[in-house]
Design a protein around this motif. Structure first.
Motif, PDB file in Angstrom:
ATOM      1  N   HIS A   8       0.847  -1.200   0.000  1.00 49.81           N
ATOM      2  CA  HIS A   8       0.000   0.000   0.000  1.00 49.81           C
ATOM      3  C   HIS A   8       0.882   1.250   0.000  1.00 49.81           C
ATOM      4  O   HIS A   8       1.495   1.588   1.023  1.00 49.81           O
ATOM      5  CB  HIS A   8      -0.896  -0.002   1.233  1.00 49.81           C
ATOM      6  CG  HIS A   8      -1.738  -1.231   1.307  1.00 49.81           C
ATOM      7  ND1 HIS A   8      -2.890  -1.386   0.576  1.00 49.81           N
ATOM      8  CD2 HIS A   8      -1.565  -2.396   1.982  1.00 49.81           C
ATOM      9  CE1 HIS A   8      -3.401  -2.574   0.801  1.00 49.81           C
ATOM     10  NE2 HIS A   8      -2.611  -3.215   1.656  1.00 49.81           N
ATOM     11  N   PRO A   9       0.951   1.945  -1.115  1.00 48.02           N
ATOM     12  CA  PRO A   9       1.824   3.120  -1.197  1.00 48.02           C
ATOM     13  C   PRO A   9       1.410   4.217  -0.222  1.00 48.02           C
ATOM     14  O   PRO A   9       0.215   4.436   0.015  1.00 48.02           O
ATOM     15  CB  PRO A   9       1.640   3.601  -2.640  1.00 48.02           C
ATOM     16  CG  PRO A   9       1.065   2.453  -3.383  1.00 48.02           C
ATOM     17  CD  PRO A   9       0.298   1.627  -2.405  1.00 48.02           C
ATOM     18  N   ILE A  10       2.418   4.881   0.342  1.00 43.54           N
ATOM     19  CA  ILE A  10       2.161   6.094   1.135  1.00 43.54           C
ATOM     20  C   ILE A  10       2.189   7.245   0.133  1.00 43.54           C
ATOM     21  O   ILE A  10       3.241   7.570  -0.428  1.00 43.54           O
ATOM     22  CB  ILE A  10       3.224   6.273   2.242  1.00 43.54           C
ATOM     23  CG1 ILE A  10       3.193   5.057   3.174  1.00 43.54           C
ATOM     24  CG2 ILE A  10       2.980   7.560   3.011  1.00 43.54           C
ATOM     25  CD1 ILE A  10       4.241   5.087   4.280  1.00 43.54           C
ATOM     26  N   LEU A  11       1.046   7.849  -0.100  1.00 44.72           N
ATOM     27  CA  LEU A  11       0.929   8.854  -1.159  1.00 44.72           C
ATOM     28  C   LEU A  11       1.472  10.205  -0.734  1.00 44.72           C
ATOM     29  O   LEU A  11       1.961  10.975  -1.554  1.00 44.72           O
ATOM     30  CB  LEU A  11      -0.550   8.997  -1.569  1.00 44.72           C
ATOM     31  CG  LEU A  11      -1.235   7.701  -2.001  1.00 44.72           C
ATOM     32  CD1 LEU A  11      -2.725   7.926  -2.213  1.00 44.72           C
ATOM     33  CD2 LEU A  11      -0.596   7.167  -3.278  1.00 44.72           C
ATOM     34  N   GLU A  12       1.378  10.482   0.570  1.00 45.78           N
ATOM     35  CA  GLU A  12       1.855  11.774   1.094  1.00 45.78           C
ATOM     36  C   GLU A  12       2.338  11.592   2.509  1.00 45.78           C
ATOM     37  O   GLU A  12       1.758  10.806   3.278  1.00 45.78           O
ATOM     38  CB  GLU A  12       0.693  12.777   1.118  1.00 45.78           C
ATOM     39  CG  GLU A  12       0.820  13.884   0.099  1.00 45.78           C
ATOM     40  CD  GLU A  12      -0.425  14.770   0.099  1.00 45.78           C
ATOM     41  OE1 GLU A  12      -0.984  14.971  -0.978  1.00 45.78           O
ATOM     42  OE2 GLU A  12      -0.817  15.226   1.187  1.00 45.78           O
ATOM     43  N   LYS A  13       3.403  12.317   2.863  1.00 44.11           N
ATOM     44  CA  LYS A  13       3.944  12.248   4.217  1.00 44.11           C
ATOM     45  C   LYS A  13       4.270  13.685   4.592  1.00 44.11           C
ATOM     46  O   LYS A  13       5.219  14.266   4.056  1.00 44.11           O
ATOM     47  CB  LYS A  13       5.223  11.420   4.192  1.00 44.11           C
ATOM     48  CG  LYS A  13       5.467  10.561   5.393  1.00 44.11           C
ATOM     49  CD  LYS A  13       6.807   9.866   5.283  1.00 44.11           C
ATOM     50  CE  LYS A  13       6.690   8.403   4.917  1.00 44.11           C
ATOM     51  NZ  LYS A  13       7.958   7.661   5.021  1.00 44.11           N
ATOM     52  N   TYR A  25       3.567  13.091  12.060  1.00 47.84           N
ATOM     53  CA  TYR A  25       3.418  13.198  10.607  1.00 47.84           C
ATOM     54  C   TYR A  25       1.963  12.946  10.214  1.00 47.84           C
ATOM     55  O   TYR A  25       1.258  12.179  10.878  1.00 47.84           O
ATOM     56  CB  TYR A  25       4.282  12.143   9.909  1.00 47.84           C
ATOM     57  CG  TYR A  25       5.761  12.443   9.962  1.00 47.84           C
ATOM     58  CD1 TYR A  25       6.451  12.827   8.816  1.00 47.84           C
ATOM     59  CD2 TYR A  25       6.462  12.342  11.156  1.00 47.84           C
ATOM     60  CE1 TYR A  25       7.820  13.103   8.858  1.00 47.84           C
ATOM     61  CE2 TYR A  25       7.822  12.620  11.210  1.00 47.84           C
ATOM     62  CZ  TYR A  25       8.497  13.003  10.063  1.00 47.84           C
ATOM     63  OH  TYR A  25       9.832  13.272  10.118  1.00 47.84           O
ATOM     64  N   LEU A  26       1.579  13.598   9.136  1.00 48.29           N
ATOM     65  CA  LEU A  26       0.266  13.356   8.539  1.00 48.29           C
ATOM     66  C   LEU A  26       0.497  12.496   7.301  1.00 48.29           C
ATOM     67  O   LEU A  26       1.271  12.873   6.422  1.00 48.29           O
ATOM     68  CB  LEU A  26      -0.372  14.691   8.156  1.00 48.29           C
ATOM     69  CG  LEU A  26      -1.705  14.648   7.432  1.00 48.29           C
ATOM     70  CD1 LEU A  26      -2.780  14.024   8.313  1.00 48.29           C
ATOM     71  CD2 LEU A  26      -2.140  16.052   7.051  1.00 48.29           C
ATOM     72  N   LEU A  27      -0.152  11.333   7.266  1.00 47.16           N
ATOM     73  CA  LEU A  27       0.077  10.401   6.160  1.00 47.16           C
ATOM     74  C   LEU A  27      -1.192  10.178   5.347  1.00 47.16           C
ATOM     75  O   LEU A  27      -2.292  10.093   5.924  1.00 47.16           O
ATOM     76  CB  LEU A  27       0.523   9.038   6.724  1.00 47.16           C
ATOM     77  CG  LEU A  27       2.022   8.741   6.724  1.00 47.16           C
ATOM     78  CD1 LEU A  27       2.802   9.827   7.429  1.00 47.16           C
ATOM     79  CD2 LEU A  27       2.294   7.407   7.374  1.00 47.16           C
ATOM     80  N   LYS A  28      -1.004  10.076   4.042  1.00 45.50           N
ATOM     81  CA  LYS A  28      -2.114   9.710   3.156  1.00 45.50           C
ATOM     82  C   LYS A  28      -1.748   8.362   2.558  1.00 45.50           C
ATOM     83  O   LYS A  28      -0.685   8.238   1.921  1.00 45.50           O
ATOM     84  CB  LYS A  28      -2.258  10.765   2.061  1.00 45.50           C
ATOM     85  CG  LYS A  28      -3.439  10.557   1.158  1.00 45.50           C
ATOM     86  CD  LYS A  28      -3.587  11.726   0.198  1.00 45.50           C
ATOM     87  CE  LYS A  28      -4.826  11.541  -0.658  1.00 45.50           C
ATOM     88  NZ  LYS A  28      -4.964  12.609  -1.648  1.00 45.50           N
ATOM     89  N   ILE A  29      -2.582   7.361   2.794  1.00 38.70           N
ATOM     90  CA  ILE A  29      -2.204   5.989   2.441  1.00 38.70           C
ATOM     91  C   ILE A  29      -3.212   5.373   1.470  1.00 38.70           C
ATOM     92  O   ILE A  29      -4.431   5.479   1.679  1.00 38.70           O
ATOM     93  CB  ILE A  29      -2.100   5.138   3.731  1.00 38.70           C
ATOM     94  CG1 ILE A  29      -0.928   5.675   4.574  1.00 38.70           C
ATOM     95  CG2 ILE A  29      -1.878   3.663   3.402  1.00 38.70           C
ATOM     96  CD1 ILE A  29      -0.908   5.215   5.987  1.00 38.70           C
ATOM     97  N   SER A  30      -2.685   4.745   0.460  1.00 35.77           N
ATOM     98  CA  SER A  30      -3.539   4.080  -0.515  1.00 35.77           C
ATOM     99  C   SER A  30      -3.938   2.698   0.010  1.00 35.77           C
ATOM    100  O   SER A  30      -3.073   1.851   0.247  1.00 35.77           O
ATOM    101  CB  SER A  30      -2.761   3.944  -1.835  1.00 35.77           C
ATOM    102  OG  SER A  30      -3.476   3.139  -2.719  1.00 35.77           O
TER     103      SER A  30
END
Ligand code: FES
Length: 256
Positions: A2-7, A15-20
């Motif tokens: 699952h790619p981490i789209l934003e860190k 950290y704020l993470l956006k995860i696919s």
């Protein structure tokens, strides 16, 4: 994977993470996920801040090896389980007062948005020095107070998240108001097998991963939870130190 789209780095430790992870997009307010950066990492539970078409966003606070590994090295995650836990009941309560501590602002925001849509008047008191997502909180809540000293408000429902000690204090402050609190416990499998996440509620044990993580704060044995908070502290410290050494060796090899 699952790619981490934003860190996005919010502070040295958060950290704020956006995860696919498509399967988590249906998550409801109050639910959580288990994340594992590699096949051999220990899975950790994290509350969901928001969902989008292909996954979710969350706050990650570095507290040990796995969280450090996620923010420091991971570009993708080996395993994402969820959505897990029972959603927070979204109803028209009237006046709802949130008390949050540190990362607790993330699940609080997702719940508050849904409660606002139902017509509730929502107040937030954030009680720790670090106040992430403050601007978003100011957009979502009707009132925002940032103060360590607990204030008492008129409330049809009190919500607390981010600290067992905070939830315990609210039981004394609001002896007659309903309080829904998220319990902080270690989790291992999050499917009800390991019993690590047991919580004593009215004298009987229930499981935070399957029956929670939200409970009636008046019925929870907070002292028992607070006592168990440091159970794996030493093991966690050793694992974290070992991991930092591995990173250092990798860095030296890379420079050599
Ligand atoms: S995490 Fe294992 S039973 Fe809940």
């Amino acid at each position: 994977m699952h790619p981490i789209l934003e860190k996005i780095k919010l502070s040295d430790a958060v950290y704020l993470l956006k995860i696919s992870a498509k399967h988590t997009a249906s998550a409801k307010p109050g639910q959580f996920v288990m994340l594992q950066p590699t096949e051999l990492s220990e899975p950790i539970p994290l509350s969901i801040l928001e969902t989008f078409d292909g996954g979710f966003t969350c706050l990650v606070k570095v507290v040990g090896r796995t969280s450090y590994q996620i923010v420091e090295e991971a570009q993708e995650l080996y395993y994402v389980a969820g959505p897990l836990g029972k959603p927070f009941p979204i109803e028209d309560y009237g006046k709802v007062v949130f008390y949050t501590y540190s990362w607790g602002i993330a699940p609080a925001l997702m719940i508050a948005k849904a409660l606002k849509e139902k017509g509730n008047y929502i107040t937030l008191q954030h009680t720790s020095e670090d106040f992430y997502l403050r601007e978003e909180a100011q957009r979502v809540f009707d009132e925002v107070i940032h103060d360590k000293g607990l204030k008492v408000f008129e409330a049809d429902l009190v919500v607390s998240v981010g600290s067992n000690s905070l939830s315990k204090s609210l039981v004394f402050l609001y002896p007659n108001a309903p309080i829904k609190s998220m319990v902080n416990v270690h989790m291992l499998d999050a499917v009800g097998l390991c019993l690590v996440c047991r919580v004593r509620v009215e004298g009987s044990y229930v499981l935070a991963c399957c029956d929670g993580p939200w409970f009636d704060a008046h019925k929870v044995d907070w002292d028992n939870l607070i006592e168990r908070e440091g159970t794996y502290q030493e093991q966690e410290r050793v694992a974290f130190e070992e991991y930092k050494k591995i990173l250092k060796r990798k860095e030296l090899k890379g420079n050599g």
